[in-house]
Design a protein around this motif. Structure first.
Motif, PDB file in Angstrom:
ATOM      1  N   THR A   4       0.823  -1.207   0.000  1.00  0.00           N
ATOM      2  CA  THR A   4       0.000   0.000   0.000  1.00  0.00           C
ATOM      3  C   THR A   4       0.860   1.260   0.000  1.00  0.00           C
ATOM      4  O   THR A   4       0.551   2.241  -0.686  1.00  0.00           O
ATOM      5  CB  THR A   4      -0.941   0.016   1.217  1.00  0.00           C
ATOM      6  OG1 THR A   4      -1.768  -1.153   1.189  1.00  0.00           O
ATOM      7  CG2 THR A   4      -1.834   1.250   1.218  1.00  0.00           C
ATOM      8  N   GLN A  20       0.707   4.684  -2.166  1.00  0.00           N
ATOM      9  CA  GLN A  20       0.512   5.990  -1.530  1.00  0.00           C
ATOM     10  C   GLN A  20       1.621   6.976  -1.923  1.00  0.00           C
ATOM     11  O   GLN A  20       1.382   8.177  -2.026  1.00  0.00           O
ATOM     12  CB  GLN A  20       0.475   5.832  -0.009  1.00  0.00           C
ATOM     13  CG  GLN A  20      -0.697   5.019   0.526  1.00  0.00           C
ATOM     14  CD  GLN A  20      -2.030   5.713   0.339  1.00  0.00           C
ATOM     15  OE1 GLN A  20      -2.832   5.302  -0.484  1.00  0.00           O
ATOM     16  NE2 GLN A  20      -2.266   6.762   1.098  1.00  0.00           N
ATOM     17  N   LYS A  49       1.756   8.701   5.702  1.00  0.00           N
ATOM     18  CA  LYS A  49       1.549   8.391   4.285  1.00  0.00           C
ATOM     19  C   LYS A  49       0.463   7.333   4.055  1.00  0.00           C
ATOM     20  O   LYS A  49      -0.036   7.185   2.944  1.00  0.00           O
ATOM     21  CB  LYS A  49       2.861   7.891   3.657  1.00  0.00           C
ATOM     22  CG  LYS A  49       3.987   8.922   3.622  1.00  0.00           C
ATOM     23  CD  LYS A  49       3.645  10.089   2.728  1.00  0.00           C
ATOM     24  CE  LYS A  49       4.816  11.065   2.639  1.00  0.00           C
ATOM     25  NZ  LYS A  49       4.464  12.260   1.819  1.00  0.00           N
ATOM     26  N   MET A  50       0.129   6.596   5.094  1.00  0.00           N
ATOM     27  CA  MET A  50      -0.835   5.505   4.955  1.00  0.00           C
ATOM     28  C   MET A  50      -2.273   6.017   5.076  1.00  0.00           C
ATOM     29  O   MET A  50      -2.516   7.070   5.672  1.00  0.00           O
ATOM     30  CB  MET A  50      -0.564   4.446   6.019  1.00  0.00           C
ATOM     31  CG  MET A  50       0.781   3.751   5.858  1.00  0.00           C
ATOM     32  SD  MET A  50       0.910   2.812   4.315  1.00  0.00           S
ATOM     33  CE  MET A  50      -0.187   1.431   4.690  1.00  0.00           C
ATOM     34  N   PRO A  51      -3.257   5.282   4.508  1.00  0.00           N
ATOM     35  CA  PRO A  51      -4.656   5.688   4.657  1.00  0.00           C
ATOM     36  C   PRO A  51      -5.027   5.826   6.145  1.00  0.00           C
ATOM     37  O   PRO A  51      -4.698   4.962   6.950  1.00  0.00           O
ATOM     38  CB  PRO A  51      -5.424   4.524   4.007  1.00  0.00           C
ATOM     39  CG  PRO A  51      -4.464   3.964   3.009  1.00  0.00           C
ATOM     40  CD  PRO A  51      -3.121   4.083   3.663  1.00  0.00           C
ATOM     41  N   ARG A  52      -5.698   6.921   6.485  1.00  0.00           N
ATOM     42  CA  ARG A  52      -6.002   7.208   7.892  1.00  0.00           C
ATOM     43  C   ARG A  52      -6.823   6.109   8.567  1.00  0.00           C
ATOM     44  O   ARG A  52      -6.663   5.849   9.756  1.00  0.00           O
ATOM     45  CB  ARG A  52      -6.753   8.534   8.009  1.00  0.00           C
ATOM     46  CG  ARG A  52      -5.877   9.755   7.740  1.00  0.00           C
ATOM     47  CD  ARG A  52      -6.634  11.033   8.006  1.00  0.00           C
ATOM     48  NE  ARG A  52      -5.824  12.216   7.741  1.00  0.00           N
ATOM     49  CZ  ARG A  52      -6.257  13.454   7.906  1.00  0.00           C
ATOM     50  NH1 ARG A  52      -7.499  13.670   8.313  1.00  0.00           N
ATOM     51  NH2 ARG A  52      -5.452  14.474   7.647  1.00  0.00           N
ATOM     52  N   LYS A  53      -7.694   5.459   7.794  1.00  0.00           N
ATOM     53  CA  LYS A  53      -8.581   4.447   8.393  1.00  0.00           C
ATOM     54  C   LYS A  53      -7.803   3.266   8.972  1.00  0.00           C
ATOM     55  O   LYS A  53      -8.299   2.568   9.856  1.00  0.00           O
ATOM     56  CB  LYS A  53      -9.596   3.948   7.370  1.00  0.00           C
ATOM     57  CG  LYS A  53      -8.976   3.259   6.154  1.00  0.00           C
ATOM     58  CD  LYS A  53     -10.058   2.842   5.154  1.00  0.00           C
ATOM     59  CE  LYS A  53      -9.451   2.173   3.926  1.00  0.00           C
ATOM     60  NZ  LYS A  53     -10.493   1.757   2.952  1.00  0.00           N
ATOM     61  N   TYR A  54      -6.567   3.029   8.490  1.00  0.00           N
ATOM     62  CA  TYR A  54      -5.791   1.895   8.983  1.00  0.00           C
ATOM     63  C   TYR A  54      -5.361   2.092  10.430  1.00  0.00           C
ATOM     64  O   TYR A  54      -5.069   1.127  11.132  1.00  0.00           O
ATOM     65  CB  TYR A  54      -4.557   1.654   8.108  1.00  0.00           C
ATOM     66  CG  TYR A  54      -4.873   1.169   6.714  1.00  0.00           C
ATOM     67  CD1 TYR A  54      -6.181   0.871   6.324  1.00  0.00           C
ATOM     68  CD2 TYR A  54      -3.865   1.000   5.773  1.00  0.00           C
ATOM     69  CE1 TYR A  54      -6.471   0.451   5.055  1.00  0.00           C
ATOM     70  CE2 TYR A  54      -4.149   0.558   4.484  1.00  0.00           C
ATOM     71  CZ  TYR A  54      -5.458   0.291   4.140  1.00  0.00           C
ATOM     72  OH  TYR A  54      -5.752  -0.139   2.865  1.00  0.00           O
TER      73      TYR A  54
END
Length: 344
Positions: A54, A58, A278-283
């Motif tokens: 991922t 990103q 950098k990662m999706p916030r939901k994670y």
């Protein structure tokens, strides 16, 4: 070989149909004509073991290498493998274990870039376990959660049971996913123990209290890997595909491998805070601090160069052979289960 020549277009037709049927919502599949996008099925996208897959997206590394990628979260390694076999994804971000499992069935599934040198699997006891569990021996008759039956978390459980003189079915296996669903299953006592991965392990410890979550075995560190597997490196999360796809798409495979190595270098040279950002916030769920801490703890487990080494492959085969009769009996050629060719 006529059947080989016919199989590829047939696979593409099946792939297009399966893609539309099963992954349209999850990944925005490419058109029925195939398109240029590589569809990667991830065996649990929020899990830190698959973070490089991922992160490369990103950071725009796939695009910079000239390959279009669509990721699909399939919530378990066995489900991702099934999706590839059914043609709904081209490549799997899953565990190296499955390439050996498939080779034992005379199917050429090949890993072409390694992301993780420690498996990072954790066997934890639920704070609401229905019985007292102080060691692996106490798992007999217990309900034990895994991401999905047939996944690497399931393989790891069976390995531990075999190590302690028990049969592979001594515990009752329950599929609980790998992220928030796994945390909930452990919190609510729906399973007595579980093979978990971060960030779920760290989230459970934060929510239930670290002292209430007993850890029986932990392969997030080199020490844990040596204790459980007897080696200092054990290839785990990889990108793999079947040999036909790799031979048909060598440039795409090379670009994917290069993008993953770039992501691994980013992980090695940046802080957990920078990576988390950098990662999706939901994670991160409802606690970004726990997510960031989990990444900090996981950093050492990531591979540095993407290579799979012969001794690591042999160690995985040895472990799988210990509790899987069909692998033990099969004449597995490990050289067919991985290649470093696309890293050159």
């Amino acid at each position: 070989m006529a059947h080989h020549l016919v199989r590829r277009p047939l696979r593409r037709a099946v792939a297009a149909a399966a893609c539309l049927a099963t992954l349209a919502a999850a990944s925005g599949c490419s058109s029925a004509g195939g398109g240029d996008a590589v569809r990667i099925g991830v065996g649990g996208q929020p899990l830190l073991v698959y973070l490089p897959t991922t992160l490369a997206q990103q950071l725009g590394y796939y695009k910079k290498e000239g390959v279009q990628v669509r990721l699909a979260d399939l919530q378990g390694g066995s489900k991702a493998l099934q999706a590839m076999q059914g043609g709904s994804v081209d490549v799997v971000s899953g565990y190296y274990d499955h390439t050996i499992q498939m080779q034992a069935k005379h199917k050429d599934v090949v890993s072409f870039v390694n992301m993780l040198r420690y498996p990072s699997l954790v066997l934890a006891v639920s704070p609401k376990a229905s019985k007292k569990i102080d060691s692996v021996d106490d798992l007999k008759g217990a309900k034990v959660g895994v991401t999905a039956p047939g996944s690497s978390t399931d393989f790891f459980l069976k390995k531990l049971l075999a190590d302690h003189g028990m049969k592979a079915d001594a515990a009752s296996v329950q599929g609980i996913g790998g992220d928030s669903t796994a945390v909930a299953a452990m919190e609510q006592g729906r399973v007595d123990a579980a093979v978990m991965l971060d960030p779920a392990v760290s989230q459970l410890q934060k929510r239930a209290g670290a002292k209430r979550v007993k850890i029986l075995t932990d392969t997030r560190t080199e020490r844990g890997v040596k204790e459980d597997f007897g080696v200092s490196t054990y290839p785990a999360a990889v990108l793999y595909s079947d040999r036909d796809w790799l031979e048909d798409h060598p440039d795409q495979a090379r670009k994917l491998a290069k993008a993953i190595v770039r992501a691994l270098k980013y992980i090695d040279t940046h802080s957990a805070k920078e990576i988390a950002a950098k990662m999706p916030r939901k994670y991160a769920g409802d606690d970004p601090a726990v997510y960031e801490k989990a990444i900090a703890q996981a950093k050492d487990a990531y591979a540095k160069d993407g290579l799979i080494r012969p001794d690591g492959a042999a160690a995985v085969h040895k472990v799988l052979s210990a509790f899987t009769p069909e692998i033990a009996k099969a004449d597995v050629d490990l050289k067919k289960t991985y290649t470093n060719e696309y890293l050159k």
